[in-house]
Design an enzyme around this catalytic site. Structure first.
Site, PDB file in Angstrom:
ATOM      1  N   GLY A  39       0.828  -1.203   0.000  1.00 22.68           N
ATOM      2  CA  GLY A  39       0.000   0.000   0.000  1.00 22.68           C
ATOM      3  C   GLY A  39       0.862   1.253   0.000  1.00 22.68           C
ATOM      4  CG  ASP A 237       4.356  -2.729  -4.822  1.00 19.17           C
ATOM      5  OD1 ASP A 237       3.319  -3.406  -4.954  1.00 19.17           O
ATOM      6  OD2 ASP A 237       5.164  -2.886  -3.884  1.00 19.17           O
TER       7      ASP A 237
END
Ligand code: ADP
Length: 288
Positions: A39, A237
């Site tokens: 995240g 990512d």
């Protein structure tokens, strides 16, 4: 704005000659400490590309949690929805032996204390990006409570509640995650099974071979540029962050994947899991 709902981990990498066996103590050759968690990585990478990015997640009420918030703020990420929990900040201990193999221990800590209610008032913006390093009920609430473009990066590929896929517009597994989530070795068959739930597209990332976009009506291979990789950690990512950024800028899916490929491929030529800034990428690839 891009809203990223996910994990923060403090990553500690220990370079060893060999892995310890039970009862053995070994000394590290080298230690690297860095900010990680999918995240956090994705929020920071999106912010570096010039997007307004908000990180929604949880850290502990310890020094690592404070450092995490300071780091995210210093990267221009909106931290107004970072919750501080009575827990340890998530951490990952990565052992790396001389042969380049890894053994990893993760303490999910505060990441698993994040609740669906913590998301109240935080699900704004045009694109939502989330992963599977937090609780599934939180992922489900994030996706079902968001009214823009919803991207699920199914990493790690452990999904118990397949109904989550009903709230996903774009699913972005890598090849291994794709096989686990679809239960199939046949990519086009597996993608069509997933597209019974996923609304718009399944994008499978293929490392040096770029990515492939599956929709209900067609599949398109989007090759990437050739580079000399030095560190592929976090390539996924950076890809997901860049995809979110270009979808927020209203590019069509194929163009967004083309550009996300270039940025992710560039990122594997440098160390670390975070992507380049927009300025860096424009200097290297002015035509992007
Ligand atoms: P993950 O990091 O999640 O395993 P991939 O390995 O599929 O995901 O990489 C994500 C994206 O990063 C790819 O789609 C590609 O754009 C880029 N990439 C990764 N590895 C390489 C490589 N060796 N050469 C060029 N680009 C790469």
């Amino acid at each position: 704005m891009i809203t990223v709902v996910g994990s923060y981990n403090l990553d500690m990498t220990f370079k060893l000659n060999h892995f310890p066996i039970p009862g053995e103590t070994v000394f590290a050759q080298e230690v690297r400490v860095g900010h990680g968690g999918k995240g956090s990585n994705q929020a920071v990478s999106a912010s570096r590309l010039g997007a307004r990015a908000r990180f929604v997640g949880a850290v502990g009420n310890d020094a690592n949690g404070k450092n995490a918030i300071n780091f995210l703020s210093s990267e221009g990420v909106d931290t107004s929805c970072v919750r501080v929990k009575n827990a340890h900040t998530g951490s990952a201990y990565i052992l790396l032996n001389g042969g380049g193999e890894t053994m990893i221990v993760v303490n999910r800590g505060a990441n698993y204390e994040l609740t669906p209610e913590d998301l109240d008032g935080c699900l704004e913006g045009k694109v939502l990006l989330t992963q599977l390093e937090i609780r599934e009920d939180v992922v489900k609430r994030a996706l079902s409570g968001f009214s823009g473009i919803r991207i699920l990066n199914p990493a790690p590929a452990e999904l118990n509640d397949v109904e989550i896929l009903n709230y996903v517009d774009i699913l972005t597994p890598n090849e291994v995650e794709f096989q686990e989530i679809s239960n199939s070795d046949d990519m086009s068959y597996g993608a069509q099974i997933l597209l019974k739930r996923v609304k718009r597209a399944v994008i499978v990332t293929l490392g040096e071979n770029g990515a492939i976009i599956y929709t209900k009506s067609k599949s398109v291979r989007i090759p990437t540029i050739k580079v000399n990789p030095v560190d592929t950690t976090g390539a996924g990512d950076v890809f997901n962050a860049a995809l979110a950024v270009f979808l927020e800028r209203d590019y069509d899916l194929e163009t967004a994947v083309e550009k996300a490929n270039i940025i992710a491929s560039y990122s594997v030529t440098t160390y670390g899991a975070l992507g380049p800034t927009w300025k860096e990428i424009k200097e290297k690839y002015p035509e992007i």
